[in-house]
Design an enzyme around this catalytic site. Structure first.
Site: not given
Ligand SMILES: *Cc1c(COP(=O)(O)O)cnc(C)c1O
Length: 384
Positions: A52, A104, A176, A201
């Site tokens: 962890r 998101y 982000d 992604k």
């Molecule tokens: C998918 C996404 C998230 C969340 O991520 P997960 O891996 O699904 O928990 C956060 N920000 C953006 C812009 C995303 O496309």
């Protein structure tokens, strides 16, 4: 010259990794272990005491992503939401957060339906409006959280300008960078304190792993984040880290083609009579095209467009597509399409959807790296 000081494509392939010292294996092994033998009580090999806290496969990925973002420290998580949660855990009851109004859906849910119960006040702001953003700060503002390009309206937010507002008021800026990818935009160089990714992604790029990451240049911030990462424990497994390391080796090549295909499709849609509005940061018609040109080197693989009919027309178009799959998520090599109003943003209250322009006829494309003529042909047959 070390991998860490070389150019992007070289760092994508080598940063954080070297042939395995025990065997010479070129690929970083999947260290599928929970614990490590100590030489003497409390004497670890490097910092490996329990997985962890630290794991060699994860450590390689963390160093690789830190390098790609131009940061010094990386932390990986079991999902993008797990990564965001680690930043929100830095706040205390009474603190305020300025959140970009078009984010998101899961980000909205985490801020407004989980952390609101812990006494964190969240203020939604259109961060393309700098004067309005400045007014939203109070003495309690500790964090500004933004995405750019935003989801699903692809608004482009001036990271350097928002960073100046944050620095003047002692608030952290977290960006982000999931939609832009480290190939196209590096928020740390523009003044952000923390970069967040859903590596599910474009970093993963093959729609086969869920993961997240936080990257920073600041050691004090990193230590705070690492303390929470270890305390809360939303860490990824070694196998997922291995898959992501394999993915980052091609990210520059994949993203290049995503951008090329998306630009051609955006231009095609712009000239198409069935689409009344096409939103793509690379088009001159995009309201923040100048900001996009300033802070991104290309414009990404996401396109949002409005169809001339309502929900039923959009539904029919989506159902008739043969190469594009109807699916949530984005950033994989395969093309996906979705209806924000009924899929990814269904949980956003209807009033807010209307305010943001998320209409029933809106469709969001995640343009893949297939042959672009086939993608255009698929859209034509579905519209015909
Ligand atoms: C998918 C996404 C998230 C969340 O991520 P997960 O891996 O699904 O928990 C956060 N920000 C953006 C812009 C995303 O496309």
């Amino acid at each position: 010259m070390s991998a860490e000081t070389s150019r992007f494509a070289t760092r994508a392939i080598h940063a954080g990794q070297q042939p395995d010292p025990a065997t010479g294996a070129i690929m970083t092994p999947i260290y599928q272990t929970a614990t490590y033998a100590q030489k003497s009580p409390g004497k670890f090999v490097e910092d490996f005491d329990y997985s962890r806290s630290s794991n060699p496969t994860r450590k390689a990925l963390e160093a690789n992503l830190a390098s790609l973002e131009g940061g010094k420290f990386g932390l990986c998580f079991g999902s993008g939401c797990g990564a965001m949660d680690c930043v929100l855990h830095q706040l205390s009851p009474g603190d305020e957060v300025i959140l970009c109004d078009d984010v998101y859906g899961g980000t909205n849910r985490l801020f407004n339906r989980v952390y609101d119960r812990h006494g964190i006040k969240v203020v939604l702001v259109d961060l393309t409006d700098l004067a309005g953003t400045e007014k939203a700060f109070t003495a309690k503002t500790r964090l500004v959280w933004l995405e750019t390009p935003t989801n699903p309206m692809l608004k482009v937010i001036d990271i350097a300008a928002i960073s100046r507002l944050c620095k003047a008021r002692g608030a952290w800026l977290a960006v982000d960078n999931t939609f832009a990818t480290p190939v196209l935009q590096n928020p740390l160089a523009l003044g952000a304190d923390i970069v967040c990714h859903s590596s599910t992604k474009y970093i993963g790029g093959h729609s086969d792993v869920v993961g997240g990451a936080l990257i920073t240049k600041d050691e004090a911030i990193h230590e705070k984040l690492k303390f929470v990462q270890n305390s809360v424990g939303a860490v990824p497994g070694p196998m997922d880290c291995f898959l992501l390391l394999r993915s980052t080796k091609t990210i520059h090549v994949r993203v290049e083609r995503h951008c090329e295909n998306a630009m051609k499709i955006a231009r095609h849609l712009e000239a198409h009579k069935r689409f009344t509005r096409v939103i793509y940061p690379g088009l001159e018609s995009h309201p923040q095209h100048a900001v996009a040109k300033k802070q991104m080197c290309k414009f990404g693989g996401m396109i949002t467009a409005e169809m001339d009919g309502g929900l039923e027309d959009a539904r029919r178009f989506l159902e008739r597509l043969k190469i594009f799959s109807i699916a949530e998520s984005l950033g994989g090599v395969e093309s996906l399409i979705e209806s924000p109003a009924i899929m990814t943003h269904a949980s956003v209250p209807p009033e807010q959807r209307a305010k943001l322009g998320i209409t029933d006829g809106l469709v969001r494309f995640s343009v893949g790296i297939e042959d672009v003529e086939d993608l255009i042909g698929d859209m034509e047959q579905a519209l015909g």
